[in-house]
Design a protein around this motif. Structure first.
Motif, short mmCIF file in Angstrom:
data_model
loop_
_atom_site.label_atom_id
_atom_site.label_comp_id
_atom_site.label_asym_id
_atom_site.label_seq_id
_atom_site.Cartn_x
_atom_site.Cartn_y
_atom_site.Cartn_z
N THR A 120 0.81 -1.20 0.00
CA THR A 120 0.00 0.00 0.00
C THR A 120 0.85 1.26 0.00
OG1 THR A 120 -0.14 -0.04 2.40
CG2 THR A 120 -1.91 -1.13 1.19
N THR A 121 2.14 1.15 0.15
CA THR A 121 3.02 2.29 0.23
C THR A 121 3.60 2.60 -1.14
OG1 THR A 121 3.58 1.66 2.47
CG2 THR A 121 5.02 3.24 1.40
N ALA A 122 3.41 3.82 -1.62
CA ALA A 122 3.96 4.21 -2.91
C ALA A 122 5.47 4.42 -2.80
CB ALA A 122 3.31 5.49 -3.40
N VAL A 123 6.17 4.04 -3.85
CA VAL A 123 7.62 4.19 -3.91
C VAL A 123 7.93 5.17 -5.03
CG1 VAL A 123 9.79 2.99 -4.34
CG2 VAL A 123 7.96 1.83 -3.12
N GLY A 124 8.70 6.18 -4.72
CA GLY A 124 9.00 7.22 -5.70
C GLY A 124 10.36 7.06 -6.35
N ALA A 125 10.94 8.18 -6.71
CA ALA A 125 12.19 8.22 -7.44
C ALA A 125 13.37 7.62 -6.67
CB ALA A 125 12.52 9.65 -7.84
N SER A 126 13.23 7.45 -5.37
CA SER A 126 14.33 6.89 -4.58
C SER A 126 14.64 5.45 -4.98
CB SER A 126 14.00 6.95 -3.09
OG SER A 126 12.87 6.16 -2.81
N ALA A 127 13.70 4.77 -5.63
CA ALA A 127 13.91 3.40 -6.08
C ALA A 127 14.55 3.34 -7.47
CB ALA A 127 12.59 2.63 -6.08
N CYS A 128 14.83 4.51 -8.05
CA CYS A 128 15.40 4.57 -9.40
C CYS A 128 16.89 4.26 -9.39
CB CYS A 128 15.20 5.96 -10.00
SG CYS A 128 13.50 6.31 -10.45
N GLY A 129 17.32 3.54 -10.41
CA GLY A 129 18.73 3.30 -10.63
C GLY A 129 19.25 4.29 -11.65
N LYS A 130 18.75 4.18 -12.89
CA LYS A 130 19.14 5.09 -13.96
C LYS A 130 17.97 6.02 -14.28
CE LYS A 130 20.98 5.35 -18.57
NZ LYS A 130 21.62 4.69 -19.68
N THR A 131 18.21 7.33 -14.26
CA THR A 131 17.17 8.32 -14.48
C THR A 131 17.35 8.95 -15.86
OG1 THR A 131 17.14 8.78 -12.13
CG2 THR A 131 16.10 10.40 -13.53
N TYR A 132 16.21 9.29 -16.51
CA TYR A 132 16.24 9.92 -17.83
C TYR A 132 15.69 11.34 -17.73
CZ TYR A 132 16.87 5.11 -19.22
OH TYR A 132 17.35 3.82 -19.34
N PRO A 133 16.24 12.29 -18.51
CA PRO A 133 15.73 13.66 -18.49
C PRO A 133 14.32 13.74 -19.09
CG PRO A 133 17.49 13.44 -20.10
CD PRO A 133 17.38 12.12 -19.40
N LYS A 134 13.57 14.76 -18.70
CA LYS A 134 12.21 14.95 -19.19
C LYS A 134 12.19 14.98 -20.72
CE LYS A 134 8.24 17.89 -18.88
NZ LYS A 134 7.34 18.40 -17.90
N GLY A 135 11.26 14.21 -21.29
CA GLY A 135 11.10 14.16 -22.74
C GLY A 135 12.08 13.25 -23.46
N TYR A 136 12.96 12.59 -22.75
CA TYR A 136 14.01 11.77 -23.36
C TYR A 136 13.46 10.49 -24.00
CZ TYR A 136 18.27 8.97 -23.74
OH TYR A 136 19.30 8.20 -24.21
N TYR B 212 -0.68 0.51 -26.24
CA TYR B 212 -0.40 1.64 -27.12
C TYR B 212 -0.82 3.00 -26.57
CZ TYR B 212 0.62 -2.09 -30.38
OH TYR B 212 1.12 -3.21 -30.96
N GLU B 213 -1.14 3.12 -25.27
CA GLU B 213 -1.29 4.44 -24.67
C GLU B 213 0.11 4.95 -24.33
OE1 GLU B 213 -5.72 4.21 -22.68
OE2 GLU B 213 -4.00 4.04 -21.36
N GLY B 214 0.35 6.22 -24.55
CA GLY B 214 1.70 6.75 -24.40
C GLY B 214 2.17 6.90 -22.97
N VAL B 215 3.45 6.61 -22.77
CA VAL B 215 4.10 6.82 -21.48
C VAL B 215 5.46 7.46 -21.71
CG1 VAL B 215 2.93 4.89 -20.32
CG2 VAL B 215 5.15 4.50 -21.39
N GLU B 216 5.90 8.19 -20.72
CA GLU B 216 7.27 8.73 -20.72
C GLU B 216 8.03 7.98 -19.63
OE1 GLU B 216 9.77 12.83 -19.88
OE2 GLU B 216 7.59 12.91 -19.89
N VAL B 217 9.12 7.35 -20.01
CA VAL B 217 9.94 6.61 -19.05
C VAL B 217 10.77 7.60 -18.24
CG1 VAL B 217 11.73 4.86 -18.75
CG2 VAL B 217 10.00 4.57 -20.54
N LYS B 218 10.62 7.55 -16.93
CA LYS B 218 11.35 8.44 -16.03
C LYS B 218 12.66 7.81 -15.57
CE LYS B 218 8.45 11.84 -15.67
NZ LYS B 218 8.82 13.15 -16.17
N CYS B 219 12.62 6.48 -15.28
CA CYS B 219 13.83 5.82 -14.82
C CYS B 219 13.67 4.31 -14.88
CB CYS B 219 14.17 6.24 -13.39
SG CYS B 219 13.08 5.55 -12.13
N LYS B 220 14.80 3.64 -14.77
CA LYS B 220 14.83 2.19 -14.57
C LYS B 220 15.06 1.98 -13.08
CE LYS B 220 16.50 0.71 -19.06
NZ LYS B 220 17.54 -0.03 -19.78
N ALA B 221 14.35 1.02 -12.52
CA ALA B 221 14.46 0.76 -11.08
C ALA B 221 15.76 0.08 -10.72
CB ALA B 221 13.29 -0.11 -10.63
N LYS B 222 16.15 0.25 -9.45
CA LYS B 222 17.28 -0.50 -8.92
C LYS B 222 16.97 -1.99 -8.94
CE LYS B 222 18.62 3.30 -5.89
NZ LYS B 222 18.60 3.80 -4.52
#
Length: 117
Positions: free
Chosen positions: A36-52, A80-90
Motif C-alpha cells: 500500500t506504500t507508494a515508492v518514488g524516485a528513490s527506487a530509481c537506478g538510472k534516471t532519464y531527463p524529461k522528454g528523453y 499503445y497508450e503513451g508513457v514517458e519513461v522516467k527511470c529504470k528501477a534498482k
C-alpha cells in the motif's frame, strides 16, 4: 507492600505492552504494508531527463505504486497508450513511467519493463 503491588502492576503492563508489540511486528514486516506504500524516485537506478524516452506498453499493463507485483495497482495502462519513461528501477525489470494519455493520464507509477516497447 504498596511498592510490590505497584511493581507487580507495572510489570504486568510492561509484559502486556511487549506482547502487543510482538503481535504487531509481523503485520508491519509483511508484504501487506509494502503493497500500500507508494515508492518514488528513490527506487530509481538510472534516471532519464524529461522528454528523453516516450513509448507505449505492448500489452495492457498494471501501473503500480512500486517496482514489483506486491505493490498496489493504480489501474491499467492500455496497449499503445503513451508513457514517458522516467527511470529504470534498482530492482531489475521495472520502470517508473508518467502516463501521457488514456484513463491513467497524468499518473506516475511503475510498470514491468518487459511490457514497454
Amino acid at each position: 507492600m504498596k511498592l510490590t503491588q505497584k511493581l507487580s502492576r507495572t510489570t504486568k503492563l510492561a509484559a502486556a505492552g511487549a506482547t502487543a508489540a510482538l503481535l504487531m511486528v509481523p503485520a508491519l514486516a509483511g508484504t501487506a504494508q509494502a503493497s500500500t506504500t507508494a515508492v518514488g524516485a528513490s527506487a530509481c537506478g538510472k534516471t532519464y531527463p524529461k522528454g528523453y524516452w516516450w513509448t507505449y506498453p505492448t500489452e495492457n499493463v498494471n501501473l503500480r505504486s512500486g517496482p514489483g507485483t506486491k505493490y498496489t495497482s493504480y489501474g491499467l495502462i492500455l496497449k499503445y497508450e503513451g508513457v514517458e519513461v522516467k527511470c529504470k528501477a534498482k530492482v531489475a525489470g521495472w520502470m517508473r513511467v508518467y502516463v501521457l494519455n488514456g484513463q491513467m493520464k497524468g499518473r506516475t507509477g511503475w510498470v514491468a519493463s518487459k511490457y514497454i516497447d
